[in-house]
Structure formats: structure tokens, C-alpha cells
Design a protein around this motif. Structure first.
Motif, mmCIF file in Angstrom:
data_model
loop_
_atom_site.group_PDB
_atom_site.id
_atom_site.type_symbol
_atom_site.label_atom_id
_atom_site.label_comp_id
_atom_site.label_asym_id
_atom_site.label_seq_id
_atom_site.Cartn_x
_atom_site.Cartn_y
_atom_site.Cartn_z
ATOM 1 N N VAL A 299 40.351 59.739 55.135
ATOM 2 C CA VAL A 299 40.838 59.066 56.351
ATOM 3 C C VAL A 299 42.622 59.089 56.387
ATOM 4 O O VAL A 299 43.210 58.708 55.530
ATOM 5 C CB VAL A 299 40.714 57.548 56.560
ATOM 6 C CG1 VAL A 299 41.285 56.907 57.500
ATOM 7 C CG2 VAL A 299 39.169 57.437 56.519
ATOM 8 N N HIS B 195 38.083 58.817 65.907
ATOM 9 C CA HIS B 195 38.852 60.114 65.467
ATOM 10 C C HIS B 195 40.089 59.856 65.769
ATOM 11 O O HIS B 195 41.263 60.438 66.174
ATOM 12 C CB HIS B 195 38.651 61.209 66.443
ATOM 13 C CG HIS B 195 36.910 61.663 66.431
ATOM 14 N ND1 HIS B 195 36.287 62.253 65.455
ATOM 15 C CD2 HIS B 195 36.119 61.326 67.637
ATOM 16 C CE1 HIS B 195 34.981 62.447 65.807
ATOM 17 N NE2 HIS B 195 34.767 61.787 67.000
ATOM 18 N N ARG C 89 37.586 56.177 62.003
ATOM 19 C CA ARG C 89 36.600 57.615 62.093
ATOM 20 C C ARG C 89 35.691 57.787 63.305
ATOM 21 O O ARG C 89 35.605 58.934 63.846
ATOM 22 C CB ARG C 89 35.745 57.531 60.911
ATOM 23 C CG ARG C 89 36.561 57.945 59.619
ATOM 24 C CD ARG C 89 35.424 58.297 58.324
ATOM 25 N NE ARG C 89 34.721 56.810 58.291
ATOM 26 C CZ ARG C 89 34.953 56.399 57.049
ATOM 27 N NH1 ARG C 89 36.147 56.578 56.452
ATOM 28 N NH2 ARG C 89 34.324 55.278 56.750
ATOM 29 N N ASP C 90 35.162 56.560 63.647
ATOM 30 C CA ASP C 90 34.510 56.771 64.857
ATOM 31 C C ASP C 90 35.126 57.107 66.110
ATOM 32 O O ASP C 90 34.525 57.688 67.202
ATOM 33 C CB ASP C 90 33.705 55.288 65.111
ATOM 34 C CG ASP C 90 32.593 54.850 64.068
ATOM 35 O OD1 ASP C 90 32.143 55.753 63.454
ATOM 36 O OD2 ASP C 90 32.469 53.601 63.929
ATOM 37 N N ARG D 125 36.521 52.978 59.453
ATOM 38 C CA ARG D 125 35.173 52.965 59.836
ATOM 39 C C ARG D 125 35.289 53.131 61.367
ATOM 40 O O ARG D 125 34.836 54.227 62.124
ATOM 41 C CB ARG D 125 34.105 52.244 59.553
ATOM 42 C CG ARG D 125 33.576 52.111 58.180
ATOM 43 C CD ARG D 125 32.156 51.566 57.984
ATOM 44 N NE ARG D 125 32.407 50.111 57.993
ATOM 45 C CZ ARG D 125 32.679 49.418 57.264
ATOM 46 N NH1 ARG D 125 33.065 50.025 55.604
ATOM 47 N NH2 ARG D 125 32.610 48.119 57.172
#
Length: 574
Positions: free
Chosen positions: A487, A444, A441-442, A438
Motif C-alpha cells: 500500500v 485505488h 485499495r478499494d 483496505r
């Protein structure tokens, strides 16, 4: 490395198989200390000299030494559970026979059989606990360390209490307790898979051709000579009864356990393996010389013996780790070869000490013990370069002996700074990786999963916590799950032998070399007091990293770790 958020998963929530072997470990670690308080009583009741009584140590340890040469073959041929059960059964039989004996020669003979059972047991106990534990190796190691501490500390106390009733008490006590452990082990421990290859009975002797292993083995022989001289002869000048001797050696055992488990890793992380061993051996030499000079003053002997426990605890752990570092052979083979030499030293020392004491006076064996501790220093120094090189490079056979990274899966592509997450063989590893995902993803960022594969070193034993195939499978499972989540991720296996701080520094260097954005770790199952202590993986990583280090958990925001926040986390846990 990983563990759940908040309160760490309890290491004591384990299958019955683990509890059965852990209980047997407690009784096994009681071994030497259980007998020590009754040595003067044996001499008095059986009309034996101290040199004759010392043969209880010699027969036990020499047979253990000889057996160490073939226990690896036996275990690989017949399986870990069968080896464990046979070892326990042999201990039960010969401990009971020792209790029924009416002569010192009979007890010496039965102690030899006890030594055979001990070799079979200690060669497999740590590996069986690690293999049987739930939720990975972390809880297993905590439980094993707990068993070690209880056994070393409680053994002399129980020996003193039972010995106060009768000198036969400790022998029957061990037989009964080990019989309970034997039944539990036979019922609850499942059959474990055998190694793919059967170890040659000659492998430990052939391994001693390697200079590093031979050097460390000789150093251990000299160390054990001094150690068992003290253990076998110090009770006599103390002039105490069995109960009082039990209390003295309980104090000694508490220091052995504490310094082995808690202090040795921190000293090693701060000063290095060899420097700590040099100072430690010199300290032991001084303690033995004090015992020799003050042998006529019981208080001097009592205090010196208790203090020696700190040095012995440190030495046991770091010597084993040094052996694993310089050994270019499989861990079980290295352990057997090392065990052979160190037990030989321990077995010969009490016999030689007895002869010297009979021919001269009681101070001479202790002076000789001081000299062997001192002689171990130049022996260790002759292999200093090998140890230093092993801590930085790979061995002659190409196996990594220093912490090293091995890629898994496709190499990383692109130049975007990555997030690195470090996990181990814990049940909660997937949740920690997902929490790091996570974060990736936050920001990038691609994610790199680093699985830490540890060879655990506890006191004088070492065991691989998982096979290379198991470590690779764990990384592959993480990568497959991340791919399903969309991911982008790569994987690495970080192998390390005992030294958590070195692994942390290697990971920090890897992050710097690859330009990582951040490194994520989870909470340790050992608890925050251990995780954030000096010498730990997390602390070494935080100090050495040039990028951000964060503590991640499934249900909370990442928390940045810095040199300033670590003491607060540690003190808050305390």
C-alpha cells in the motif's frame, strides 16, 4: 482517532502501576476539600481565630509554590518514580504529624511540610500514569480524570465524616490512605527512564521572562487569590457542623470536576479560550460579590459556594491550556513557572483575608476576592493577542503551540487523491490503519497516516502523552507495515495541546489543501458519547471537512459521518 470497533476498550484495564498512582491521585485531590469542613472546629477546639486557622492554607500553598521551582530539576535528576515516592512519603509523615499536634502553630508548620510533598507528587503523577498505562494515553487520561472527579467530590464528604468524629480524623485519614498508596507505588510502579537532559533549577524563573507565560501566571495568581479566599473563609459564615460542611463542599466538588472535564472543552471549542475565560472570571467576581453582600445569611453563602464550582472547573482547565499555548519553553518548565505564581496567589490570599477580617469585617475579604477576579480580566486581555497568535502560529522558539503537521518519511508523489487516516497512541491503531488501507485499495488511492500527538491538559496539570521520537516511531511502524502490504503510504504527526477540536479543524484544512478523497477515523476509547460530542476531535473534523469522513473498524464496512449523523450516534450512546 482509534479504538476498537463496537465497545471501546475499557480504560480501567490497566497495569497495577497505574492503579497505584491513580489511587494516590484520588487522595491527593481530596487534599484541600478534606480540610475545609473542619476549619470552624479547629478554631473552636484549638482556641484559634479564623485568621490563624487560615495559615493552614498559606503555609501549605506557599511551600508548594516555592517547591514548584525545583521539582522539575529534582524529577529530571532522580527520576519520576523516586520523585513520586518521596513526595508520597513526605505527605504521609507530615499529615500524621498534623494529626498529633496540639496547637494551631504546630499544624500550620506540618502543613508546610505537606505542601512540599504535594509539589513533588503533582509534578509527576500525570506523567507517570501516562507512561505506565497500557494501550496508549487515552485510557490513562480517562482514569486520571476519574481520579480527579472522585478526589474533589469525595474529599469534603470524607473530611466531614471524619471531622464529625474529631478534627484530627482527616489528617490521620490522609496519612493512612497515602501510606497505602506509597506502598503500592513503591512495589508496582517500575523505574521510568529519565529525561535526556537535566532541567536547570533556574529554568522556571527564567521562563517568566517570556511575556505570554508571565501574563498568564499573573492572571492565575489573581484568580487563585479569589479562589482561596473563598475556600478559606466561606465555611465560617455558613454556620454548619463538619458533616454539613462536607456535604456543601461535596456539591461544590462535583461541579468543579464535571465542568473541568466535560464542559470546559466544549465551551472552548465553541467560543474560544479567551472569551470563555473573560465571562468565567466575571461570573466568579459576581459570585464573590454575592457572598460578600450576603455574608450574614448562611443560605446565600452556601448556594454561592456550590455554584462557584462550575466557574472554577472551567477556569482551571482553560487557564492551564492557555499557559501551555503561549509558553515558548518545555511543558514541564512552563508548568513549574505557572504553578509557582498561582500557588503564591493562593498562599497569600488566606493570610491577607484573615488580617482584613480581623481589622474590618468578614465581608471585606470577599469583596477583595471579587476585585481580584475582575482584575484578572484586563491582565488576560493584555495577552489576548499572544493567545490568539499562539492558537494560529508557532512560538518564538519555533516549537509548535497550535495544532501543526510534521511530515514523516517520503513526501507523497503523484496527483491521485489520497485517503487520510487519523490515529493516536492506542494499542488498536494498527488495526484502524489496516482498515483504512483496505479502503485505500478499494478506491485505488494512496494512504496518508496522521498520528495525533497530544499534550493532555487535565484540570491544572499538563503532560506530553509521548515524546516526538515515540510519535515518529509509531508512524514509521505503520509505514513499514503498509509497505509490506504493497500500500503506497506517507505519514504525518499532528501535534496539539489539549484542544481536540482545533486539531480536528487543522486536519480538515490539510485534507482540503491536499485534495484528499476521504478521512478515516476509528472509534475512541473514551466512548461514543465523548467522541461525538460538541468540541471533540471527530465532531470538529466532520463539521469542517470538505471531503467525506468515515468511521472505520477492522470487522465492518466504513460508516460515513456527517453533521446529521453525529447527533444520532451521540444520542444512541446516551
Amino acid at each position: 482517532m482509534s479504538a476498537p470497533h463496537g465497545t471501546a476498550a475499557s480504560p480501567f484495564r490497566q497495569p497495577r502501576a497505574v492503579w497505584a498512582v491513580a489511587f494516590a491521585c484520588v487522595i491527593s485531590f481530596m487534599g484541600i476539600g478534606l480540610v475545609d469542613p473542619i476549619l470552624p472546629a479547629l478554631a473552636k477546639n484549638l482556641h484559634a481565630t479564623p485568621s490563624q486557622v487560615s495559615l493552614l492554607f498559606s503555609s501549605y500553598l506557599i511551600v508548594t509554590a516555592a517547591a514548584m521551582l525545583f521539582v522539575g530539576w529534582f524529577s529530571s535528576r532522580f527520576g519520576a518514580k523516586r520523585t513520586l515516592v518521596i513526595g508520597l512519603a513526605v505527605i504521609v509523615v507530615f499529615a500524621a504529624l498534623a494529626g498529633t499536634s496540639g496547637s494551631i502553630n504546630g499544624i500550620v508548620g506540618f502543613r508546610a511540610g505537606w505542601g512540599l510533598g504535594n509539589a513533588l507528587f503533582i509534578a509527576t503523577s500525570l506523567a507517570v500514569i501516562v507512561a505506565s498505562a497500557s494501550g496508549g494515553f487515552g485510557g490513562a487520561i480517562i482514569l486520571y480524570e476519574t481520579a480527579l472527579g472522585l478526589g474533589i467530590a469525595v474529599g469534603p464528604l470524607l473530611g466531614g465524616e471524619l471531622g464529625g468524629i474529631s478534627w484530627r480524623g482527616p489528617f490521620f485519614g490522609v496519612a493512612v490512605l497515602m501510606a497505602i498508596a506509597l506502598i503500592a507505588t513503591a512495589i508496582f510502579v517500575p523505574d521510568l527512564p529519565k529525561p535526556k537532559h537535566v532541567t536547570s533549577p533556574l529554568a522556571p524563573l527564567k521562563a517568566l521572562r517570556h511575556r505570554g507565560l508571565l501574563t498568564m501566571g499573573i492572571m492565575a495568581l489573581l484568580y487563585n487569590w479569589g479562589f482561596f479566599t473563598m475556600l478559606g473563609y466561606a465555611p465560617y459564615p455558613m454556620e454548619l457542623d463538619a458533616h454539613q460542611l462536607g456535604l456543601v463542599f461535596t456539591g461544590w466538588g462535583l461541579l468543579v470536576a464535571a465542568f473541568s472535564v466535560f464542559f470546559a472543552p466544549r465551551l472552548q471549542a465553541r467560543y474560544g479560550t479567551a472569551p470563555v475565560l473573560y465571562v468565567n472570571l466575571a461570573g466568579l467576581s459576581v459570585v464573590m460579590a454575592v457572598i460578600a453582600a450576603g455574608v450574614a445569611t448562611p443560605t446565600v453563602v452556601i448556594v454561592s459556594v456550590i455554584v462557584s464550582g462550575a466557574f472554577i472547573g472551567i477556569n482551571n482547565t482553560l487557564t492551564t491550556q492557555a499557559v501551555m499555548l503561549v509558553s515558548p519553553v518545555e511543558r514541564p518548565v512552563a508548568s513549574s513557572a505557572y504553578g509557582f505564581l498561582r500557588f503564591i496567589g493562593g498562599g497569600l490570599a488566606p493570610y491577607a483575608a484573615g488580617k482584613l477580617a480581623d481589622a474590618t469585617d468578614l465581608s471585606v475579604p470577599f469583596y477583595l476576592g471579587a476585585a481580584t477576579f475582575l482584575l484578572a480580566i484586563p491582565v488576560l486581555a493584555s495577552g489576548h493577542g499572544l493567545l490568539r497568535e499562539a492558537e494560529q502560529h508557532t512560538d518564538e522558539g519555533g516549537e509548535s503551540v497550535a495544532p501543526a503537521l510534521t511530515p514523516v518519511g517520503k513526501p507523497a508523489s503523484g496527483s491521485t487523491p489520497r485517503i487520510i487516516v487519523a490515529v493516536s497512541a492506542q494499542a488498536e491503531a494498527a488495526a484502524i490503519v489496516d482498515a483504512a488501507a483496505r479502503l485505500a485499495r478499494d478506491t485505488h488511492s494512496p494512504l496518508e497516516v496522521v498520528h495525533v500527538q497530544l499534550t493532555a491538559v487535565v484540570e491544572e496539570l499538563a503532560a506530553d502523552t509521548e515524546t516526538p521520537d515515540q510519535a515518529r516511531a509509531a508512524v514509521t511502524a505503520h509505514l513499514d507495515r503498509l509497505a509490506e502490504q504493497g500500500v503506497p503510504a506517507t505519514g504525518q504527526i499532528l501535534t496539539t495541546v489539549g484542544d481536540h477540536s482545533a486539531a480536528g479543524r487543522v486536519l480538515a484544512r490539510h485534507a482540503a489543501d491536499t485534495g484528499a478523497r476521504a478521512i478515516a477515523v476509528g472509534r475512541s476509547p473514551h466512548g461514543p458519547l465523548t467522541q461525538f460530542a460538541e468540541g471533540s476531535f471527530t465532531t470538529a473534523l466532520t463539521h469542517a471537512a470538505t471531503c467525506t469522513v468515515v468511521l472505520v473498524a477492522p470487522d465492518s464496512a466504513p460508516r460515513q459521518l456527517t453533521s446529521a449523523t453525529l447527533p444520532a450516534l451521540r444520542d444512541g450512546a446516551a
